[in-house]
Design a protein around this motif. Structure first.
Motif, PDB file in Angstrom:
ATOM      1  N   THR A  21       0.838  -1.207   0.000  1.00 44.92           N
ATOM      2  CA  THR A  21       0.000   0.000   0.000  1.00 44.92           C
ATOM      3  C   THR A  21       0.872   1.257   0.000  1.00 44.92           C
ATOM      4  N   GLN A  22       2.094   1.133   0.532  1.00 41.07           N
ATOM      5  CA  GLN A  22       2.970   2.306   0.617  1.00 41.07           C
ATOM      6  C   GLN A  22       3.839   2.489  -0.621  1.00 41.07           C
ATOM      7  N   TYR A  23       3.940   1.469  -1.481  1.00 38.44           N
ATOM      8  CA  TYR A  23       4.844   1.561  -2.622  1.00 38.44           C
ATOM      9  C   TYR A  23       4.130   1.660  -3.967  1.00 38.44           C
ATOM     10  N   CYS A  24       2.814   1.579  -3.977  1.00 36.34           N
ATOM     11  CA  CYS A  24       2.092   1.665  -5.242  1.00 36.34           C
ATOM     12  C   CYS A  24       2.090   3.111  -5.724  1.00 36.34           C
TER      13      CYS A  24
END
Lengths: 108, 300
Positions: A21-24
């Protein structure tokens, strides 16, 4: 047809690292639900993909395989998804989201 | 500072635009959020036309989440890839003509201070390496020398990505690009050193493969810019199209570049350290407790 990310709920709900969720690069595309996976007896929730926003870059696959080492995300053809979340079917709650899963081919 | 004032007056909810209502009800307006909650709230930047797998988009997404008071923030940008995403966000965006962004932000920041006084209104400039180091270079440096109180963020993809791959001042020496087939002949500009010489209160380099670090750096830069002076962040945001990086290897490339030439560096002026400690309770800059004196061996 094109590829979209698909998250294996059983692996994800067991680990629930939330790294994808943090790297998309696409905002509000990989979402997190505390309810998903509860029916299968997992303690945590799972991440899932709003497929209509996924551009298919597979960054989440690299992050899941190499950083989290969970191997829970695979790229699959959109018409081969059994069920998927669509942005319009997602509601935002206090600390997680709730998605009504539907057949992406029916919704369009 | 209290976040309580972002509330609708009773009975007026339905007159507010839907985007604003969404941001208050399900988004970050009036709340404190962090990157660890990503995926569970409605983000300020939702849909954008950037390329698949763009690291710049990831950085912009993280940066907007990191703004300490997004409802009181105005972003300023200029031509380039970045503005395609920033202008889609649910907070005001001002488009400076190519190279003007720091001049526009200077006026905006001064005007907001006159109009709103003590209530903080943050101005954040997000422009590419071409907009910051080449075409806008004069206004960027002048705004720093004047100690204008806003944050400048350089989205450094080391190329003019939007126009087909020309070399920019921030391209590395020897890099061969579509519109620079002989390779760049000059060194990459050292904007960090220039920012320090020009008197920026906070200068940092960051790579988006560490979301928590991006968050902390942006928060500090915006808070320092409220009162102390100019702040500058240089972010490596690779262009996977012009540098032909496969989209699933973008984070691997970010990691390699971070280890090679984009290590995390942070410069905080003494005044800024004092400000962060006293005003916002940062504990990182407190004087370290003195090491216990070495025991003196008793003489027999």
């Amino acid at each position: 047809m094109y590829l979209v990310a698909n998250i294996d709920v059983e692996i994800c709900a067991a680990k629930s690292c939330k790294l994808c969720t943090q790297y998309c690069p696409e905002a509000n595309t990989i979402l997190y639900s505390e309810e998903m996976g509860k029916d299968k007896g997992f303690k945590y929730g799972s991440a899932y993909v709003a497929v209509d926003r996924c551009k298919g870059c597979a960054q989440c696959v690299w992050v899941c395989d190499n950083m989290a080492k969970n191997n829970a995300i695979k790229m699959i053809m959109i018409d081969q998804l059994p069920l998927a979340a669509i942005t319009d079917n997602v509601t935002y709650g206090e600390k997680s989201t709730v998605a009504v899963l539907s057949d992406p081919m029916v919704v369009g | 500072m209290s976040l309580d004032y972002v509330k609708f007056s009773g009975g007026f909810e339905k007159f507010m635009p839907k985007e604003y209502r969404d941001m208050v009800e399900h988004g970050p307006f009036g709340k404190k959020i962090s990157v660890s909650q990503m995926g569970s709230f409605k983000e300020i930047l939702e849909e954008h036309p950037m390329c698949a797998g763009c690291a710049m988009t990831l950085f912009i997404r993280l940066a907007i989440i990191a703004f300490p008071n997004p409802e009181d923030t105005i972003t300023v940008g200029t031509a380039g890839c970045g503005r395609l995403a920033i202008s889609q966000a649910a907070i005001p965006f001002v488009y400076g003509n190519y190279g003007d962004q720091n001049g526009v932000a200077s006026g905006l920041s001064r005007g907001l201070r006159l109009r709103f006084g003590d209530k903080p209104k943050d101005v954040v400039v997000m422009a590419g390496d071409g907009g910051t180091a080449d075409i806008g270079f004069q206004q960027v440096l002048h705004s720093w020398f004047r100690k204008e109180r806003f944050t400048t963020i350089m989205l450094d993809n080391e190329v003019y990505g939007n126009t087909g791959g020309q070399e920019s001042g921030m391209t590395n020496r020897g890099a061969v690009l579509k519109m620079a087939p002989l390779g760049k002949k000059f060194e990459k500009m050292d904007m960090l050193q220039m920012a320090k010489v020009a008197g920026c209160a906070y200068v940092a380099t960051v790579v988006p493969n560490n979301p928590r670090r991006v968050e902390s750096v942006i928060k500090k830069a915006v808070l320092i810019a409220r009162e102390v002076g100019s702040t500058y962040i240089q972010a490596y945001t690779s262009c996977n199209i012009e540098y032909a990086i496969p989209t699933d290897k973008v984070m691997e490339d970010a990691k390699t570049v971070e280890n090679d030439r984009y290590q995390f560096t942070e410069y905080v002026s003494d005044e800024a350290k004092q400000y962060l400690t006293e005003r916002y309770g940062y504990k990182d800059y407190l004087p370290k407790p003195a090491a216990p004196a070495a025991a003196i061996p008793n003489k027999a």
